[in-house]
Enzyme design. Sequence first.
Site, PDB file in Angstrom:
ATOM      1  N   HIS D 134       0.843  -1.199   0.000  1.00 30.55           N
ATOM      2  CA  HIS D 134       0.000   0.000   0.000  1.00 30.55           C
ATOM      3  C   HIS D 134       0.877   1.247   0.000  1.00 30.55           C
ATOM      4  O   HIS D 134       2.077   1.170   0.252  1.00 30.55           O
ATOM      5  CB  HIS D 134      -0.917   0.024   1.230  1.00 30.55           C
ATOM      6  N   LYS D 138      -0.926   4.820   4.737  1.00 30.25           N
ATOM      7  CA  LYS D 138      -1.842   3.881   5.394  1.00 30.25           C
ATOM      8  C   LYS D 138      -1.472   3.757   6.870  1.00 30.25           C
ATOM      9  O   LYS D 138      -0.300   3.656   7.214  1.00 30.25           O
ATOM     10  CB  LYS D 138      -1.738   2.518   4.701  1.00 30.25           C
TER      11      LYS D 138
END
EC number: 1.17.1.8
Lengths: 248, 248, 248, 248
Positions: D134, D138
């Site tokens: 990601h 995040k």
Amino acid sequence: MAIKVGVLGAHGRVGQAIVEGVSAEDDLELVAEIDRGDDLQQLVDAHAEVIVDFTQPDSVMGNLEFCIAHGIHCVVGTTGFDKERLAQVEEWTKQDGAGNVLIAPNFAISAVLTMVLAKQAAKFFETAEVIEFHHPTKLDAPSGTAIHTAEGIAAARKEAGLGEMPDATEKQLDGARGANVDGIPVHAVRTRGMVAHEEVIFGAQGQSLTIRQDSYDRASFTPGVLVGVRQIADHPGLVVGLDKYLVL
Amino acid sequence: MAIKVGVLGAHGRVGQAIVEGVSAEDDLELVAEIDRGDDLQQLVDAHAEVIVDFTQPDSVMGNLEFCIAHGIHCVVGTTGFDKERLAQVEEWTKQDGAGNVLIAPNFAISAVLTMVLAKQAAKFFETAEVIEFHHPTKLDAPSGTAIHTAEGIAAARKEAGLGEMPDATEKQLDGARGANVDGIPVHAVRTRGMVAHEEVIFGAQGQSLTIRQDSYDRASFTPGVLVGVRQIADHPGLVVGLDKYLVL
Amino acid sequence: MAIKVGVLGAHGRVGQAIVEGVSAEDDLELVAEIDRGDDLQQLVDAHAEVIVDFTQPDSVMGNLEFCIAHGIHCVVGTTGFDKERLAQVEEWTKQDGAGNVLIAPNFAISAVLTMVLAKQAAKFFETAEVIEFHHPTKLDAPSGTAIHTAEGIAAARKEAGLGEMPDATEKQLDGARGANVDGIPVHAVRTRGMVAHEEVIFGAQGQSLTIRQDSYDRASFTPGVLVGVRQIADHPGLVVGLDKYLVL
Amino acid sequence: MAIKVGVLGAHGRVGQAIVEGVSAEDDLELVAEIDRGDDLQQLVDAHAEVIVDFTQPDSVMGNLEFCIAHGIHCVVGTTGFDKERLAQVEEWTKQDGAGNVLIAPNFAISAVLTMVLAKQAAKFFETAEVIEFHHPTKLDAPSGTAIHTAEGIAAARKEAGLGEMPDATEKQLDGARGANVDGIPVHAVRTRGMVAHEEVIFGAQGQSLTIRQDSYDRASFTPGVLVGVRQIADHPGLVVGLDKYLVL
């Protein structure tokens, strides 16, 4: 004109693979296969220009002393080189007419190139992570190669003036973000069936760059040895590490 | 000391992204946002050291003449440069105290680096192939970038004295082995959802090396523009192509 | 209670690998190693419940007739089964108390599963392409497995009512878009060092799904054979193809 | 005959994307666009067969009560469903002539399919690991999806009688082997430029199988919603989770 090559430790498993590798190339000529007990004078008689030494720590120094003194270049995969040994070899290469020497712990050219290219790419990206994949019988995690790769990336980032990498993680399961090697996360995957594989992932706005290396076979040293054989005449003195031969 | 940067075409979509990109960096200072109709003298008054020009073919030459003459370096993504224009720009950069110029058709740093690293790796591997992945609304196959990458690999192989690649294929379905670009197979995949991705796969005995580039977002030019802004003072005269800035 | 297993062709290269594979599992017990000339009665005496047959076309039918009649299940990797032979085997399995039979041309479980999972995923995606990677001494392109995978995907798409895939390509270099197998593009990459690898790429708006299979070693049939041994009691009669054992 | 579809929350960002998605399909017909304040009776008047609800927790229950009672099926991406709400919805679906309901927290079909296929593959492999990728903003690591995937794999392994995975690691840097989720190692990579990606790697003797999912765009829910719309008539009562629609 083909380069005349002698192989030392020619009857061992690695030596045999190198004998085959050299024989298959048009620009190389295998002129001597030497093993324990054979007379090194054969190398001189056969006009060997380069030797490849995958022998034992107890015989390699004698081999090198002889070859260097006779102006024969030496590509060396034998282990056991400490500071003193390296200093001694360097000393020998300073004589008049001495052969050049390449001593490398790792001849897997895809693995060595991954480190070389990763160091080059590192300075252009905001983030970098390393994942290595090995069989589940491996004892250490991450692999030495992956640690070495991460250290190279960290050094390149520092040199380029890049700071700490962004990471907003606030809540995590222990270990999720990998091991921290000089600020670079390194993840070790252990998968039955795999051999040795490494992936370096760089990220910048809207894009990523991945450099991946796969070793399918433990006998993947031959291409790197051949690079050594072909280029050693251009690298005077002692060089440690195949990476020095792979940078532009 | 932060580098003082002016953005031309600052109100366009690309210009806005660059304005944001420059503003976010500690070592850069945004000193002017210029768009059509604005007086270029603002750049001089604001002591701009570098300008970024993503404008139009009809305005870029005037912008460059002014900036170069005032010793301001120019990072240019505007299109429409033919031989005559490049020759003219080069001429301008030869004046005393002239600014340097970088003109690049592609600022996606991961794509440009893939070409640079692939050329470097090419000479150490027996085989090389290129796969590119794009959305299915793309009109040409393979992409220009993939063709350019394959040409670079072919040239590097030739320079290194590598011959034709091994390929024992005797029986094939038409197209299975891809397009042939200077002897390098290039495969074009069209997948809904993907943006622009490229993979170069090198093979040698027992191992492979893969360099992969993913663009997730059309706005992936900013990191490459910032590399240009930071390095342009070290690249005198006219340079065409960001790749010249990425080689060691 | 461990399943009692006999291996036929136990002294061959494949047979040896299976003998080792069976012996390493706690829930399996190796009770007989049979090779050419040995008395099949040993299997009955040793209470074998399942046999694995990697022998020759000239001996396999005799082996199967004997085992099926004695209620011993048969996992068969031997080649040479045509329609008549399959019909004969099926006939034998219809007797009272007959053993079950699994005949499979491919026991590489990752390759077979790739086909099974790809067929399942195919109906949910707008686009699908197949890339296979092999060593450059392979004679055919694409591989039989890749063609088979593409056919399975095409059939699944048809069943789900999906039409032709989008592809706006107007201008292409010959071969760039791969071979066309029932409407699915298939690309064949030939890379020195690789063994046998396959990738299926599905695309839908904003996302993609990739199923990839890597064979690192020609001896990758063992895990699939073990699946056959463990499940055969639940699959009455004759089954052709390991895929029938892998679907939920 | 096209399925008649109404969209609730039609003026929101997600609603707009679904309106466009439905309109683009030949087998679906958009018959109503409803937003806050509009009369639900429009759905009945337009003969809507299925509605899609991406609204708010404070309005979704009223929408569902009305639609279910009128025999209109409901595909629901709205959040905020707890045990009580689910029980209430299930109650409503038990009436005579009630519509069916699908409530799913995740409509990204590639992510949901990765879980479904991974559970299926898990029982045939000796090892399994999960890597998720990601963007570095995040907050949690690993992602909820990756944890959920690992839990599914662990459950499938247990059901298949597979024991602990092999791992000879004796010496490790902290975190190298990832987070442990029910015995499955999960690694979280944070790379600038990436969106949301997940890779599941299964290993068996001589081979591996990889299932990878890439989300390039946050708006990747549409294809999953369309699967829901097309299949809901065949799934009576209340179903929670799109995965139930994706299994064979």
